[in-house]
Scaffold this motif. Structure first.
Motif, PDB file in Angstrom:
ATOM      1  N   ALA A   5      -0.812  30.551   4.228  1.00  0.00           N
ATOM      2  CA  ALA A   5      -0.571  29.165   4.642  1.00  0.00           C
ATOM      3  C   ALA A   5      -0.925  29.002   6.111  1.00  0.00           C
ATOM      4  O   ALA A   5      -0.499  29.785   6.953  1.00  0.00           O
ATOM      5  CB  ALA A   5       0.879  28.795   4.399  1.00  0.00           C
ATOM      6  N   LEU A   6      -1.729  28.033   6.411  1.00  0.00           N
ATOM      7  CA  LEU A   6      -2.130  27.755   7.787  1.00  0.00           C
ATOM      8  C   LEU A   6      -1.484  26.466   8.266  1.00  0.00           C
ATOM      9  O   LEU A   6      -1.345  25.509   7.512  1.00  0.00           O
ATOM     10  CB  LEU A   6      -3.655  27.621   7.877  1.00  0.00           C
ATOM     11  N   GLY A   7      -1.100  26.439   9.523  1.00  0.00           N
ATOM     12  CA  GLY A   7      -0.499  25.242  10.081  1.00  0.00           C
ATOM     13  C   GLY A   7      -0.407  25.337  11.590  1.00  0.00           C
ATOM     14  O   GLY A   7      -0.633  26.395  12.175  1.00  0.00           O
ATOM     15  N   VAL A   8      -0.098  24.236  12.199  1.00  0.00           N
ATOM     16  CA  VAL A   8       0.006  24.220  13.652  1.00  0.00           C
ATOM     17  C   VAL A   8       1.350  24.794  14.080  1.00  0.00           C
ATOM     18  O   VAL A   8       2.297  24.849  13.304  1.00  0.00           O
ATOM     19  CB  VAL A   8      -0.150  22.785  14.194  1.00  0.00           C
ATOM     20  N   SER A   9       1.427  25.255  15.314  1.00  0.00           N
ATOM     21  CA  SER A   9       2.668  25.793  15.858  1.00  0.00           C
ATOM     22  C   SER A   9       3.664  24.641  16.081  1.00  0.00           C
ATOM     23  O   SER A   9       3.260  23.478  16.171  1.00  0.00           O
ATOM     24  CB  SER A   9       2.385  26.508  17.177  1.00  0.00           C
ATOM     25  N   PRO A  10       4.967  24.938  16.155  1.00  0.00           N
ATOM     26  CA  PRO A  10       5.570  26.277  16.130  1.00  0.00           C
ATOM     27  C   PRO A  10       5.730  26.819  14.704  1.00  0.00           C
ATOM     28  O   PRO A  10       6.023  26.063  13.786  1.00  0.00           O
ATOM     29  CB  PRO A  10       6.936  26.037  16.779  1.00  0.00           C
ATOM     30  N   HIS A  11       5.541  28.121  14.555  1.00  0.00           N
ATOM     31  CA  HIS A  11       5.661  28.750  13.255  1.00  0.00           C
ATOM     32  C   HIS A  11       7.056  29.323  13.044  1.00  0.00           C
ATOM     33  O   HIS A  11       7.479  29.536  11.912  1.00  0.00           O
ATOM     34  CB  HIS A  11       4.614  29.859  13.114  1.00  0.00           C
ATOM     35  N   LEU A  12       7.747  29.637  14.146  1.00  0.00           N
ATOM     36  CA  LEU A  12       9.112  30.137  14.059  1.00  0.00           C
ATOM     37  C   LEU A  12      10.074  28.992  14.341  1.00  0.00           C
ATOM     38  O   LEU A  12       9.979  28.332  15.372  1.00  0.00           O
ATOM     39  CB  LEU A  12       9.338  31.278  15.059  1.00  0.00           C
ATOM     40  N   ARG A  13      10.994  28.771  13.444  1.00  0.00           N
ATOM     41  CA  ARG A  13      11.935  27.673  13.603  1.00  0.00           C
ATOM     42  C   ARG A  13      13.362  28.190  13.492  1.00  0.00           C
ATOM     43  O   ARG A  13      13.626  29.222  12.884  1.00  0.00           O
ATOM     44  CB  ARG A  13      11.687  26.594  12.537  1.00  0.00           C
ATOM     45  N   SER A  14      14.289  27.467  14.085  1.00  0.00           N
ATOM     46  CA  SER A  14      15.704  27.820  13.995  1.00  0.00           C
ATOM     47  C   SER A  14      16.513  26.536  13.965  1.00  0.00           C
ATOM     48  O   SER A  14      15.983  25.442  14.165  1.00  0.00           O
ATOM     49  CB  SER A  14      16.120  28.693  15.180  1.00  0.00           C
ATOM     50  N   ASN A  15      17.798  26.694  13.726  1.00  0.00           N
ATOM     51  CA  ASN A  15      18.669  25.522  13.677  1.00  0.00           C
ATOM     52  C   ASN A  15      19.253  25.183  15.041  1.00  0.00           C
ATOM     53  O   ASN A  15      20.146  24.354  15.152  1.00  0.00           O
ATOM     54  CB  ASN A  15      19.801  25.744  12.663  1.00  0.00           C
ATOM     55  N   ARG A  16      18.765  25.848  16.095  1.00  0.00           N
ATOM     56  CA  ARG A  16      19.252  25.575  17.446  1.00  0.00           C
ATOM     57  C   ARG A  16      18.586  24.322  17.989  1.00  0.00           C
ATOM     58  O   ARG A  16      17.381  24.290  18.233  1.00  0.00           O
ATOM     59  CB  ARG A  16      18.987  26.766  18.363  1.00  0.00           C
ATOM     60  N   THR A  17      19.359  23.295  18.202  1.00  0.00           N
ATOM     61  CA  THR A  17      18.850  22.028  18.705  1.00  0.00           C
ATOM     62  C   THR A  17      19.108  21.910  20.203  1.00  0.00           C
ATOM     63  O   THR A  17      19.857  22.705  20.791  1.00  0.00           O
ATOM     64  CB  THR A  17      19.530  20.854  17.987  1.00  0.00           C
ATOM     65  N   THR A  18      18.491  20.893  20.806  1.00  0.00           N
ATOM     66  CA  THR A  18      18.738  20.636  22.225  1.00  0.00           C
ATOM     67  C   THR A  18      20.219  20.371  22.475  1.00  0.00           C
ATOM     68  O   THR A  18      20.785  20.837  23.469  1.00  0.00           O
ATOM     69  CB  THR A  18      17.907  19.427  22.687  1.00  0.00           C
ATOM     70  N   GLN A  19      20.839  19.646  21.563  1.00  0.00           N
ATOM     71  CA  GLN A  19      22.258  19.339  21.712  1.00  0.00           C
ATOM     72  C   GLN A  19      23.109  20.604  21.727  1.00  0.00           C
ATOM     73  O   GLN A  19      24.024  20.746  22.548  1.00  0.00           O
ATOM     74  CB  GLN A  19      22.716  18.422  20.575  1.00  0.00           C
ATOM     75  N   LYS A  20      22.804  21.557  20.844  1.00  0.00           N
ATOM     76  CA  LYS A  20      23.569  22.803  20.787  1.00  0.00           C
ATOM     77  C   LYS A  20      23.349  23.645  22.042  1.00  0.00           C
ATOM     78  O   LYS A  20      24.278  24.265  22.549  1.00  0.00           O
ATOM     79  CB  LYS A  20      23.187  23.593  19.539  1.00  0.00           C
ATOM     80  N   VAL A  21      22.116  23.653  22.537  1.00  0.00           N
ATOM     81  CA  VAL A  21      21.827  24.394  23.761  1.00  0.00           C
ATOM     82  C   VAL A  21      22.584  23.793  24.939  1.00  0.00           C
ATOM     83  O   VAL A  21      23.215  24.513  25.734  1.00  0.00           O
ATOM     84  CB  VAL A  21      20.307  24.394  24.047  1.00  0.00           C
ATOM     85  N   MET A  22      22.553  22.475  25.069  1.00  0.00           N
ATOM     86  CA  MET A  22      23.238  21.808  26.165  1.00  0.00           C
ATOM     87  C   MET A  22      24.757  21.960  26.054  1.00  0.00           C
ATOM     88  O   MET A  22      25.452  22.071  27.069  1.00  0.00           O
ATOM     89  CB  MET A  22      22.867  20.323  26.197  1.00  0.00           C
ATOM     90  N   LEU A  23      25.259  21.995  24.837  1.00  0.00           N
ATOM     91  CA  LEU A  23      26.698  22.215  24.646  1.00  0.00           C
ATOM     92  C   LEU A  23      27.090  23.603  25.143  1.00  0.00           C
ATOM     93  O   LEU A  23      28.141  23.775  25.767  1.00  0.00           O
ATOM     94  CB  LEU A  23      27.061  22.054  23.170  1.00  0.00           C
ATOM     95  N   ASP A  24      26.241  24.589  24.887  1.00  0.00           N
ATOM     96  CA  ASP A  24      26.498  25.935  25.402  1.00  0.00           C
ATOM     97  C   ASP A  24      26.499  25.955  26.930  1.00  0.00           C
ATOM     98  O   ASP A  24      27.307  26.641  27.560  1.00  0.00           O
ATOM     99  CB  ASP A  24      25.451  26.918  24.871  1.00  0.00           C
ATOM    100  N   VAL A  25      25.578  25.196  27.527  1.00  0.00           N
ATOM    101  CA  VAL A  25      25.528  25.130  28.992  1.00  0.00           C
ATOM    102  C   VAL A  25      26.797  24.482  29.533  1.00  0.00           C
ATOM    103  O   VAL A  25      27.364  24.946  30.542  1.00  0.00           O
ATOM    104  CB  VAL A  25      24.284  24.346  29.457  1.00  0.00           C
ATOM    105  N   ILE A  26      27.263  23.435  28.882  1.00  0.00           N
ATOM    106  CA  ILE A  26      28.505  22.770  29.310  1.00  0.00           C
ATOM    107  C   ILE A  26      29.683  23.742  29.230  1.00  0.00           C
ATOM    108  O   ILE A  26      30.510  23.807  30.146  1.00  0.00           O
ATOM    109  CB  ILE A  26      28.766  21.527  28.442  1.00  0.00           C
TER     110      ILE A  26
END
Length: 306
Positions: A5-26
């Motif tokens: 299967a060919l496709g554009v990046s990103p090829h690796l995905r996760s359930n980590r969203t910007t909101q979750k990252v910022m919550l960790d920073v808070i």
């Protein structure tokens, strides 16, 4: 027969969203908030809450005005507001703090397209604006331990301290801005971010290591003292590691961290300004696109255009 299967990046995905990252920073910023309330009183908490609220309001208002999708739920504006409050003294008038919030969110973030498009750290630009606009307020350092709540110089501005003062610097019971006095609280938050894999420790370690080294070479403060004084710890763990304005390659992170440490030490020793963290990080922010281009991996089998 298997299919590729060919496709554009990103090829690796996760359930980590910007909101979750910022919550960790808070969450990581909470120890510094607790320390600021202990050392500066409940006014510190009030300023942090107000700053975060106005940053959210400015971002929401701009997006409503421009009729673009509202993105305040990603919590990035909250993080910016907290960091701006962490960069002001406990006696900073609230209206002046709000001016810094406005310049950070509107002037640096939203005018350039929102999160991911700004080329400088919004919180640091907000601090620069307040420093030049409200110099007296930004240099009137107070804390509960100061007799009669008189202004007191920060350890960095006061000069070299003896070894017996390291514990005071590490814990944070001295004059300074709200979020940068307690190295212990910041370190706890930084370790949390590393454990949660929100950041890699490359930039903070290279920053603080090079700051100590060049401070010694330039004949400035004691290497260890140079790390604990001023905004070095806060800048290294929470400002220089900003996703948008720091390199994305490991080699780039090393270069960025070393550059921040070098510039900070040079400003502290040879400049007329006691603190150099803000200017060092903002200066290195400008070089991030070039650092990324110079350190990015070359595609396997790719052909370089002439």
């Amino acid at each position: 027969m298997s299919q590729l299967a060919l496709g554009v990046s990103p090829h690796l995905r996760s359930n980590r969203t910007t909101q979750k990252v910022m919550l960790d920073v808070i969450i990581a910023l909470v120890p510094a908030l607790i320390a600021s309330v202990i050392f500066f009183g409940v006014g510190a908490l009030i300023r942090v809450v107000i700053s975060a609220a106005f940053c959210v309001f400015f971002e929401w208002g701009w997006e409503k005005l421009m009729k673009t999708p509202v993105t305040v739920c990603d919590l990035s504006a909250v993080v910016t507001g907290i960091l701006i409050a962490y960069n002001v003294p406990s006696g900073m008038p609230v209206w002046q703090l709000i001016v810094g919030d406005f310049c950070a969110i509107i002037g640096v973030k939203m005018l350039f397209g929102g999160l991911g498009c700004n080329f400088m750290n919004p919180a640091l630009v907000g601090r620069i604006v307040m420093m030049f606009s409200f110099t007296t307020s930004m240099t009137s350092y107070k804390y509960i331990g100061t007799l009669d709540a008189l202004s007191s110089a920060t350890p960095l501005g006061a000069g070299t301290l003896g070894w017996d003062s390291f514990l005071t610097l590490f814990l944070g019971n001295h004059a300074g801005v709200l979020g940068e006095t307690s190295a212990l609280a910041i370190l706890i938050g930084g370790i949390y971010l590393c454990v949660r894999k929100v950041i890699k420790p490359i930039i903070p370690l290279c920053y603080l290591g090079s700051l100590a080294l060049f401070s010694w070479i330039f004949g400035g403060s004691t290497p260890i003292l140079s790390i604990f004084m001023g905004g070095a710890m806060l800048g290294a763990w929470f400002m220089a590691t900003d996703y948008v304005t720091s390199p994305f390659t490991n080699k780039g992170k090393v270069i960025f961290g070393l550059g921040c440490g070098f510039v900070t030490a040079a400003i502290r020793v040879f400049g007329n300004y006691a603190e150099g963290v803000t200017f060092a990080i903002l200066l290195m922010n400008l070089f991030v696109p070039y650092i990324n281009n110079g350190t990015r991996s070359k595609p396997l089998g790719g052909v370089t255009e002439k």
